[in-house]
Structure formats: C-alpha cells, structure tokens
Design a protein around this motif. Structure first.
Motif, PDB file in Angstrom:
ATOM      1  N   ALA A  95       0.661  -1.294   0.173  1.00 29.15           N
ATOM      2  CA  ALA A  95       0.196  -0.062   0.092  1.00 29.15           C
ATOM      3  C   ALA A  95       0.830   1.170   0.007  1.00 29.15           C
ATOM      4  O   ALA A  95       0.510   2.217  -0.494  1.00 29.15           O
ATOM      5  N   GLN A  96       2.070   1.180   0.721  1.00 30.97           N
ATOM      6  CA  GLN A  96       2.694   2.594   0.776  1.00 30.97           C
ATOM      7  C   GLN A  96       3.992   2.511  -0.092  1.00 30.97           C
ATOM      8  O   GLN A  96       4.323   3.632  -0.599  1.00 30.97           O
ATOM      9  N   ALA A  97       4.263   1.198  -0.659  1.00 29.99           N
ATOM     10  CA  ALA A  97       5.517   1.434  -1.527  1.00 29.99           C
ATOM     11  C   ALA A  97       5.603   0.138  -2.129  1.00 29.99           C
ATOM     12  O   ALA A  97       5.247  -0.857  -1.814  1.00 29.99           O
TER      13      ALA A  97
ATOM     14  N   ARG B 286      17.351  -4.388  -3.088  1.00 34.06           N
ATOM     15  CA  ARG B 286      15.974  -4.149  -3.116  1.00 34.06           C
ATOM     16  C   ARG B 286      15.761  -2.643  -3.091  1.00 34.06           C
ATOM     17  O   ARG B 286      16.379  -1.846  -2.182  1.00 34.06           O
ATOM     18  N   LEU B 287      14.680  -2.302  -3.847  1.00 36.39           N
ATOM     19  CA  LEU B 287      14.397  -0.644  -3.797  1.00 36.39           C
ATOM     20  C   LEU B 287      12.925  -0.297  -3.538  1.00 36.39           C
ATOM     21  O   LEU B 287      12.239  -0.994  -4.172  1.00 36.39           O
ATOM     22  N   ALA B 288      12.847   0.191  -2.373  1.00 39.04           N
ATOM     23  CA  ALA B 288      11.582   0.364  -2.089  1.00 39.04           C
ATOM     24  C   ALA B 288      11.035   1.931  -2.456  1.00 39.04           C
ATOM     25  O   ALA B 288      11.635   2.766  -2.351  1.00 39.04           O
ATOM     26  N   ALA B 289      10.059   1.681  -3.635  1.00 37.69           N
ATOM     27  CA  ALA B 289       9.825   3.032  -4.307  1.00 37.69           C
ATOM     28  C   ALA B 289       8.354   3.413  -3.889  1.00 37.69           C
ATOM     29  O   ALA B 289       7.364   2.572  -4.142  1.00 37.69           O
ATOM     30  N   ARG B 290       7.761   4.835  -3.853  1.00 34.49           N
ATOM     31  CA  ARG B 290       6.645   5.181  -3.862  1.00 34.49           C
ATOM     32  C   ARG B 290       5.832   5.055  -5.098  1.00 34.49           C
ATOM     33  O   ARG B 290       4.556   4.913  -5.272  1.00 34.49           O
ATOM     34  N   LEU B 291       6.688   5.114  -6.092  1.00 35.57           N
ATOM     35  CA  LEU B 291       6.196   4.798  -7.372  1.00 35.57           C
ATOM     36  C   LEU B 291       7.353   4.173  -8.493  1.00 35.57           C
ATOM     37  O   LEU B 291       8.508   4.403  -8.633  1.00 35.57           O
ATOM     38  N   VAL B 292       6.719   3.167  -9.140  1.00 37.94           N
ATOM     39  CA  VAL B 292       7.580   2.508 -10.247  1.00 37.94           C
ATOM     40  C   VAL B 292       7.106   2.823 -11.798  1.00 37.94           C
ATOM     41  O   VAL B 292       5.941   2.653 -11.802  1.00 37.94           O
ATOM     42  N   VAL B 293       8.193   3.020 -12.405  1.00 38.87           N
ATOM     43  CA  VAL B 293       7.864   3.393 -13.563  1.00 38.87           C
ATOM     44  C   VAL B 293       8.355   2.427 -14.720  1.00 38.87           C
ATOM     45  O   VAL B 293       9.645   2.204 -14.674  1.00 38.87           O
ATOM     46  N   ALA B 294       7.760   1.912 -15.773  1.00 39.75           N
ATOM     47  CA  ALA B 294       8.289   1.197 -16.355  1.00 39.75           C
ATOM     48  C   ALA B 294       8.465   1.653 -17.882  1.00 39.75           C
ATOM     49  O   ALA B 294       7.474   2.283 -18.390  1.00 39.75           O
TER      50      ALA B 294
ATOM     51  N   PHE C 252      -2.427   1.506 -18.190  1.00 37.97           N
ATOM     52  CA  PHE C 252      -1.166   2.120 -18.328  1.00 37.97           C
ATOM     53  C   PHE C 252      -0.934   2.402 -16.664  1.00 37.97           C
ATOM     54  O   PHE C 252       0.217   2.838 -16.583  1.00 37.97           O
ATOM     55  N   ALA C 253      -1.615   1.873 -15.888  1.00 40.14           N
ATOM     56  CA  ALA C 253      -1.251   2.058 -14.507  1.00 40.14           C
ATOM     57  C   ALA C 253      -1.707   0.849 -13.753  1.00 40.14           C
ATOM     58  O   ALA C 253      -2.757   0.275 -13.835  1.00 40.14           O
ATOM     59  N   GLY C 254      -1.198   0.582 -12.476  1.00 40.68           N
ATOM     60  CA  GLY C 254      -1.303  -0.222 -11.408  1.00 40.68           C
ATOM     61  C   GLY C 254      -1.019   0.218 -10.387  1.00 40.68           C
ATOM     62  O   GLY C 254      -0.837   1.384 -10.030  1.00 40.68           O
ATOM     63  N   PRO C 255      -1.247  -0.305  -9.141  1.00 34.90           N
ATOM     64  CA  PRO C 255      -0.766   0.146  -7.822  1.00 34.90           C
ATOM     65  C   PRO C 255       0.553   0.516  -7.501  1.00 34.90           C
ATOM     66  O   PRO C 255       1.577  -0.144  -7.743  1.00 34.90           O
ATOM     67  N   ARG C 256       0.523   1.770  -7.591  1.00 37.59           N
ATOM     68  CA  ARG C 256       1.871   2.553  -7.557  1.00 37.59           C
ATOM     69  C   ARG C 256       2.917   2.052  -8.627  1.00 37.59           C
ATOM     70  O   ARG C 256       4.134   1.871  -8.314  1.00 37.59           O
ATOM     71  N   TYR C 257       2.497   2.032  -9.850  1.00 40.55           N
ATOM     72  CA  TYR C 257       3.015   1.517 -10.978  1.00 40.55           C
ATOM     73  C   TYR C 257       2.402   2.364 -12.205  1.00 40.55           C
ATOM     74  O   TYR C 257       1.222   2.401 -12.386  1.00 40.55           O
TER      75      TYR C 257
END
Length: 393
Positions: A141-143, A153-161, A277-282
């Motif tokens: 939910a948060q990252a 391992r990288l914890a990100a608020r948003l991951v962009v492909a 084009f989007a998913g949970p924090r993605y």
C-alpha cells in the motif's frame, strides 16, 4: 533495502527524459538499466531515424536535449508524399502550405539517446543502477519493492516502466497488452543517391512491400523497407552493390543510383497497446505503454509526451506534499494519455492493414482513400495537424 521516491526501469530515451523532467521536483529518482553505463554514454548507431514533431522539439528543448544534438546531423522535413502502388496520384503535404518552415525534423536515434544521457549527468537526487535486471516487483500500500538480480531491493513510492514495448516489468505487474504482429520485418539503412531529395519524405505502399524514404543531410537518405522476414534476409545477404541496386529498383530509380552507407538493421514489426497504463504505485511510459507501427512516425513522439504528462502530475503532487503514487493521480495520467494515443494507434493499424492488402477491393479502396484525404480540406488539415503536432498535447 533502500528507499527512493521514484524507480524508473529502463534508461532509454523515454526513461532518461522522465528522469530529467523530474530534476526540479525534489523527488529522489533511481534509474535501473540492464546495459552498462558505457553503452548508455556512447549508444551504437542502430539505423533508426526519428521523425520529431514540433511538440516533441519543444519538449526536448525544455529538457535540454535538443541543444546537445549537432545541428549538422538534423535534417528538416519540408514536404511529405504518400504513394499507392503504381498509381500516379500521391497525397502530399508541404511545410509552406501548413504555414511552417518545416513539417518536422529527422534525427538519428542514437544521438537522441546520447543527448538524453548527457542531460542527466550530475543531476541532483538521481542515481543510476546499471548492468542490473529487475526480477520481481513486490506491491504494498505504501511502496513497491523492486528486486534486482544481484539481490538489491529498492522500495519506491512509484515504479515507472520504460523498458520497451516488450516490457518485462509490465508482465510482472500483471498488465497485458494488445499486440499486433504484422508478420513483417523492417530493414533500415542509410544510402547515398544521385538525385536530390529536396527534404521530402516518401511513404510508398506497394503490393507486397512498403517503402519509406527519409531525407538526411546532403545526398543521403534513410530507406525503410518492410517485407516478409524471408525476403528481408535475402536483402541482408546481398553485397553492397547488389543491395544498392535492389533498393534503387524498389524506388524505381527516382533518386538515381543508390549505394549503402554504413550498416543495415532489421526490426520485427509489432504494434503494442497496454491494457492498462497504471497499476498500484506503478505506471507505464514510452513504448511500454504504446508501441506504434512506424507508418505514422509517432512512436517516439508519443513516448516523449507520455513522460511529460506524468512528470507534470508528479511535480504538482510533490509541490503540495501529496502522494505521487496515489491511484487518482495515476488514473488521470492514464486517461489523458489514452485519449491522446488510442485514436491514432487504431487508425495507424487500420492504415497498415489496408495498405498491405493486395487484393483488388483493397487496391480500389486504398487509392480512393488517398483521393478523399486530398480532396476534403478539413480531413487533410487534420492529418497535417497530426503530422506536425504544432501544439503540445
């Protein structure tokens, strides 16, 4: 585990442009790329010439990319012609008639990649993790946690492909895509020719093959030849003289004798449109979201615009202390980018299907379609507006 605001997977032009677009937002950004940094700094020539619209040039100027490209390597596009088989009729567009000096500009893809790389060097808050592959994305939910093949391992608020139209991370997030495999391959190469091209581009729909000629500086052009893979391999196997003679024959000697300059490159012809084009924090940008058939030359232009749309929303959210990975924000990005791309994506596929159909009814229809496009002024102006994109979306 390291915490970061944004992880961008893929350091191609779209990913690098997005990283640059986030430079003044105060967000920490990590770029993850499979290639080593040395390959990003000096990208190899890949044969592709990118047709940039007015909107894309504005975006590149704002990002500091355009200024890093040698003007001698930029070729203005002053007119364009669409031809159908042996028909003497052609649909034409000229910059002067559209009230501009150029319809657009042709720039080698590897120079755009290099300019994008140079633009992010020394950027505060930006880190590159090169030579690394993403093996998993764990959602929360948060990252989201991006897991790399070396165990990091990288914890990100948003991951962009931004990892190509065949995006591996898109699949990891359970997002499918509409893929249209046209069953053809595209050969691209530079050639020197005898007669002047006058900075006019050609799109020539023959029967059994599609040709494009893109004018380059001086007496050179880029030829784009679309054929079944077996015939492409035959062309690749020819020596330089035989290949030049074959391509000159394809173009009916309209540019005189042609001689290849440099290497030939082959790419599969596959169109891609992600289901989401989007998913949970993605979120998806560039070809990971929309991979266009090259007939309208808008693939990279859409990629630039996707990162601009996303960067603007992230900047606004960061400025007010909001959540950059919030579902409503990503839904807004998806809605805007879908509205901007879906009509042209579908129209492009329809054009490609019609103009690669050699049956008699299709031959009659495709010639009629060009005449209608030429004769109906509003429709023609609409096509010209899509071609130039004089207003940034």
């Amino acid at each position: 585990m390291r915490d970061v605001d944004v992880v961008i997977v893929g350091a191609g032009p779209a990913g690098l442009s997005l990283a640059r677009g986030l430079a003044d937002t105060g967000l920490s950004v990590t770029l993850v790329e499979q290639q080593p940094a040395a390959a990003l700094a000096e990208p190899a020539f890949d044969g592709r010439e990118i047709a940039l619209t007015h909107a894309s040039r504005q975006i590149m100027q704002a990002l500091g990319l355009w200024q890093r490209i040698d003007p001698a390597q930029v070729s203005p596009l002053r007119s364009a012609k669409v031809m159908n088989g042996a028909s003497p009729f052609a649909l034409g567009f000229a910059a002067a008639k559209e009230g501009v000096e150029e319809l657009g500009w042709l720039v080698p893809n590897h120079l755009i990649r290099r300019a994008a790389w140079e633009a992010v060097q020394g950027q505060a808050g930006l880190e590159l993790v090169d030579g690394a592959k993403v093996t998993a994305i764990e959602t929360d939910a948060q990252a989201n946690t991006v897991v790399l093949d070396d165990g990091r391992r990288l914890a990100a608020r948003l991951v962009v492909a931004a990892d190509s139209r065949f995006s591996a991370t898109r699949r990891m997030m359970g997002i499918g895509a509409q893929m249209r495999d046209f069953g053809k391959s595209m050969l691209v190469c530079r050639l020197r020719h005898e007669r002047p091209h006058r900075h006019e581009a050609w799109e020539w729909f023959g029967y059994g093959r599609t040709l494009a000629m893109l004018p380059l500086p001086g007496d050179q052009c880029s030829a784009v030849i679309t054929l079944p893979p077996q015939q492409i391999q035959e062309l690749m196997a020819m020596d330089e003289d035989g290949f030049g003679e074959a391509v000159g024959g394809f173009f009916e000697q309209r540019l005189g004798r042609m001689q290849p300059v440099g290497t030939r490159h082959v790419y599969p012809l596959v169109g891609v449109y992600a289901h989401r084009f989007a998913g949970p924090r993605y979120v998806l940008v560039g070809d990971a979201a929309v991979g266009m058939h090259p007939v309208t030359a808008h693939g990279f232009n859409f990629g630039l615009q996707s990162q601009q749309r996303l960067a603007k929303l992230l900047e606004e959210a960061a400025a007010r202390g909001g959540d950059i990975g919030a579902a409503p924000l990503l839904a807004r990005y998806e809605r805007n980018h879908r509205l901007a791309t879906r009509p042209l994506y579908e129209a492009t596929n329809a054009i490609a299907a019609l103009y690669n159909d050699g049956r008699l009814p299709a031959r009659v229809l495709r010639n009629a379609a060009l005449r209608v496009a030429h004769g109906v002024a509003p429709f023609r102006r609409m096509i010209a507006a899509h071609l130039t994109q004089r207003v940034t979306a």
